[in-house]
Scaffold this motif. Sequence first.
Motif, PDB file in Angstrom:
ATOM      1  N   ILE A  64      -1.795  13.296  33.966  1.00 25.20           N
ATOM      2  CA  ILE A  64      -2.404  14.424  33.265  1.00 25.20           C
ATOM      3  C   ILE A  64      -2.806  14.026  31.847  1.00 25.20           C
ATOM      4  CG2 ILE A  64      -1.951  16.731  32.319  1.00 25.20           C
ATOM      5  CD1 ILE A  64      -0.396  17.368  34.831  1.00 25.20           C
ATOM      6  N   CYS A  65      -1.977  13.222  31.187  1.00 26.15           N
ATOM      7  CA  CYS A  65      -2.348  12.738  29.851  1.00 26.15           C
ATOM      8  C   CYS A  65      -3.637  11.926  29.922  1.00 26.15           C
ATOM      9  CB  CYS A  65      -1.228  11.882  29.258  1.00 26.15           C
ATOM     10  SG  CYS A  65       0.189  12.823  28.655  1.00 26.15           S
ATOM     11  N   SER A  66      -3.747  11.075  30.931  1.00 33.13           N
ATOM     12  CA  SER A  66      -4.917  10.205  31.052  1.00 33.13           C
ATOM     13  C   SER A  66      -6.179  10.993  31.414  1.00 33.13           C
ATOM     14  CB  SER A  66      -4.653   9.134  32.111  1.00 33.13           C
ATOM     15  OG  SER A  66      -5.803   8.351  32.347  1.00 33.13           O
ATOM     16  N   VAL A  67      -6.082  11.869  32.404  1.00 30.66           N
ATOM     17  CA  VAL A  67      -7.267  12.579  32.910  1.00 30.66           C
ATOM     18  C   VAL A  67      -7.750  13.647  31.928  1.00 30.66           C
ATOM     19  CG1 VAL A  67      -8.134  14.080  34.742  1.00 30.66           C
ATOM     20  CG2 VAL A  67      -6.692  12.126  35.317  1.00 30.66           C
ATOM     21  N   LEU A  68      -6.816  14.370  31.310  1.00 31.91           N
ATOM     22  CA  LEU A  68      -7.195  15.500  30.466  1.00 31.91           C
ATOM     23  C   LEU A  68      -7.157  15.178  28.973  1.00 31.91           C
ATOM     24  CD1 LEU A  68      -5.490  18.448  32.376  1.00 31.91           C
ATOM     25  CD2 LEU A  68      -7.802  17.535  32.609  1.00 31.91           C
ATOM     26  N   GLY A  69      -6.806  13.948  28.629  1.00 30.38           N
ATOM     27  CA  GLY A  69      -6.914  13.522  27.238  1.00 30.38           C
ATOM     28  C   GLY A  69      -5.790  13.935  26.312  1.00 30.38           C
ATOM     29  N   TRP A  70      -4.606  14.222  26.845  1.00 23.38           N
ATOM     30  CA  TRP A  70      -3.462  14.533  25.989  1.00 23.38           C
ATOM     31  C   TRP A  70      -2.839  13.240  25.468  1.00 23.38           C
ATOM     32  CZ3 TRP A  70      -2.966  19.432  24.630  1.00 23.38           C
ATOM     33  CH2 TRP A  70      -3.475  20.433  25.475  1.00 23.38           C
ATOM     34  N   GLU A  71      -2.243  13.309  24.280  1.00 19.62           N
ATOM     35  CA  GLU A  71      -1.630  12.118  23.678  1.00 19.62           C
ATOM     36  C   GLU A  71      -0.257  11.816  24.272  1.00 19.62           C
ATOM     37  OE1 GLU A  71      -3.258  10.169  21.385  1.00 19.62           O
ATOM     38  OE2 GLU A  71      -4.898  11.504  21.980  1.00 19.62           O
ATOM     39  N   CYS A  72       0.486  12.846  24.643  1.00 19.98           N
ATOM     40  CA  CYS A  72       1.825  12.641  25.214  1.00 19.98           C
ATOM     41  C   CYS A  72       2.238  13.872  26.001  1.00 19.98           C
ATOM     42  CB  CYS A  72       2.859  12.330  24.128  1.00 19.98           C
ATOM     43  SG  CYS A  72       2.940  13.562  22.800  1.00 19.98           S
ATOM     44  N   GLY A  73       3.245  13.688  26.866  1.00 26.69           N
ATOM     45  CA  GLY A  73       3.730  14.785  27.688  1.00 26.69           C
ATOM     46  C   GLY A  73       5.224  14.661  27.927  1.00 26.69           C
ATOM     47  N   VAL A  74       5.883  15.791  28.123  1.00 27.96           N
ATOM     48  CA  VAL A  74       7.321  15.805  28.389  1.00 27.96           C
ATOM     49  C   VAL A  74       7.612  16.821  29.492  1.00 27.96           C
ATOM     50  CG1 VAL A  74       7.913  15.159  26.015  1.00 27.96           C
ATOM     51  CG2 VAL A  74       7.827  17.585  26.652  1.00 27.96           C
ATOM     52  N   TYR A  75       8.760  16.642  30.127  1.00 27.70           N
ATOM     53  CA  TYR A  75       9.268  17.673  31.042  1.00 27.70           C
ATOM     54  C   TYR A  75      10.606  18.128  30.501  1.00 27.70           C
ATOM     55  CZ  TYR A  75      11.257  19.988  35.121  1.00 27.70           C
ATOM     56  OH  TYR A  75      11.845  20.911  35.961  1.00 27.70           O
ATOM     57  N   TYR A  89      12.462  13.567  30.828  1.00 32.42           N
ATOM     58  CA  TYR A  89      11.297  12.708  31.051  1.00 32.42           C
ATOM     59  C   TYR A  89      10.256  12.911  29.959  1.00 32.42           C
ATOM     60  CZ  TYR A  89      13.417  13.081  35.685  1.00 32.42           C
ATOM     61  OH  TYR A  89      14.304  13.104  36.727  1.00 32.42           O
ATOM     62  N   ALA A  90       9.675  11.795  29.511  1.00 35.90           N
ATOM     63  CA  ALA A  90       8.620  11.848  28.493  1.00 35.90           C
ATOM     64  C   ALA A  90       7.673  10.678  28.700  1.00 35.90           C
ATOM     65  CB  ALA A  90       9.221  11.806  27.090  1.00 35.90           C
ATOM     66  N   ARG A  91       6.417  10.907  28.306  1.00 38.68           N
ATOM     67  CA  ARG A  91       5.412   9.859  28.439  1.00 38.68           C
ATOM     68  C   ARG A  91       4.428   9.977  27.284  1.00 38.68           C
ATOM     69  NH1 ARG A  91       5.735   5.439  31.955  1.00 38.68           N
ATOM     70  NH2 ARG A  91       3.726   4.393  31.808  1.00 38.68           N
ATOM     71  N   SER A  92       4.035   8.848  26.673  1.00 32.35           N
ATOM     72  CA  SER A  92       3.088   8.909  25.571  1.00 32.35           C
ATOM     73  C   SER A  92       2.289   7.620  25.487  1.00 32.35           C
ATOM     74  CB  SER A  92       3.817   9.129  24.235  1.00 32.35           C
ATOM     75  OG  SER A  92       4.461   7.937  23.816  1.00 32.35           O
ATOM     76  N   LYS A  93       1.215   7.670  24.714  1.00 30.13           N
ATOM     77  CA  LYS A  93       0.489   6.455  24.401  1.00 30.13           C
ATOM     78  C   LYS A  93       1.378   5.580  23.517  1.00 30.13           C
ATOM     79  CE  LYS A  93      -4.084   8.569  24.714  1.00 30.13           C
ATOM     80  NZ  LYS A  93      -5.346   8.900  24.007  1.00 30.13           N
ATOM     81  N   SER A  94       1.139   4.286  23.549  1.00 33.43           N
ATOM     82  CA  SER A  94       2.019   3.338  22.855  1.00 33.43           C
ATOM     83  C   SER A  94       1.634   3.190  21.386  1.00 33.43           C
ATOM     84  CB  SER A  94       1.976   1.977  23.561  1.00 33.43           C
ATOM     85  OG  SER A  94       2.479   2.081  24.867  1.00 33.43           O
ATOM     86  N   THR A  95       1.963   4.216  20.606  1.00 35.25           N
ATOM     87  CA  THR A  95       1.794   4.114  19.163  1.00 35.25           C
ATOM     88  C   THR A  95       3.143   4.410  18.514  1.00 35.25           C
ATOM     89  OG1 THR A  95       1.250   6.454  18.809  1.00 35.25           O
ATOM     90  CG2 THR A  95      -0.570   4.975  19.397  1.00 35.25           C
ATOM     91  N   PRO A  96       3.446   3.773  17.382  1.00 34.21           N
ATOM     92  CA  PRO A  96       4.746   3.999  16.737  1.00 34.21           C
ATOM     93  C   PRO A  96       5.022   5.466  16.431  1.00 34.21           C
ATOM     94  CG  PRO A  96       3.652   2.094  15.776  1.00 34.21           C
ATOM     95  CD  PRO A  96       2.647   2.737  16.694  1.00 34.21           C
ATOM     96  N   ALA A  97       4.001   6.188  15.966  1.00 33.94           N
ATOM     97  CA  ALA A  97       4.201   7.596  15.598  1.00 33.94           C
ATOM     98  C   ALA A  97       4.564   8.445  16.811  1.00 33.94           C
ATOM     99  CB  ALA A  97       2.940   8.152  14.929  1.00 33.94           C
TER     100      ALA A  97
END
Length: 208
Positions: A64-75, A89-97
Amino acid sequence: RDLAVSAASRRSAEGAVVEYILVGTDVTARRLDEARRATEYAVARALTDEQSEKEAIERILRTICSVLGWECGVYRVFDPGSRLVSCPYARSKSTPALRTLLQPPGAPRQLRASTMYWRTVESRYPQWDNDLPARVSSGLRPMLVEADICSAISIPVQAGERFLGALQFFGRSHQRPENVLIEAMQAIGHQVGQFIERKRVEAERKQA
């Protein structure tokens, strides 16, 4: 809105360009339908019996982050008895912030009134906020600003009428998601809830 623009020139009898003609077509509905279909297809593939709960939810967050353009997601999981919220569970782009923003919160936290998660629990309907830094705690605000996160959407995850948790996604757009995508994500929340419930029933049967 999304526009597809085509151009053509009109020439004189001598072959010189007299004018250019531009035609714009609103393709917003088509783009939204493509995004909805891609998201639903990816979620359906993730929610197979071969996937564990962890594998399925992490794949859904990533997709969903990839297809819809979100920076990160959690459950976030909600315990109605204790009113505690945990984030397995959490998922994000690989940036330090973003990694700092989504670092493990430790022990479950008490559900606080007026938060977006609280509104999701109470309404059982997707919640949207496009001015997130202004509405969070003073401790979380600097991390959101550093990660350039200004908006979020919270999708209830339910098994029937039972509320299990919420899928939450964070981004940089101030625009509210279109209704067709909100409705599609609410349906995904129900699919995820049914999948989680089915997996837990299977696990209980194996232990019996």
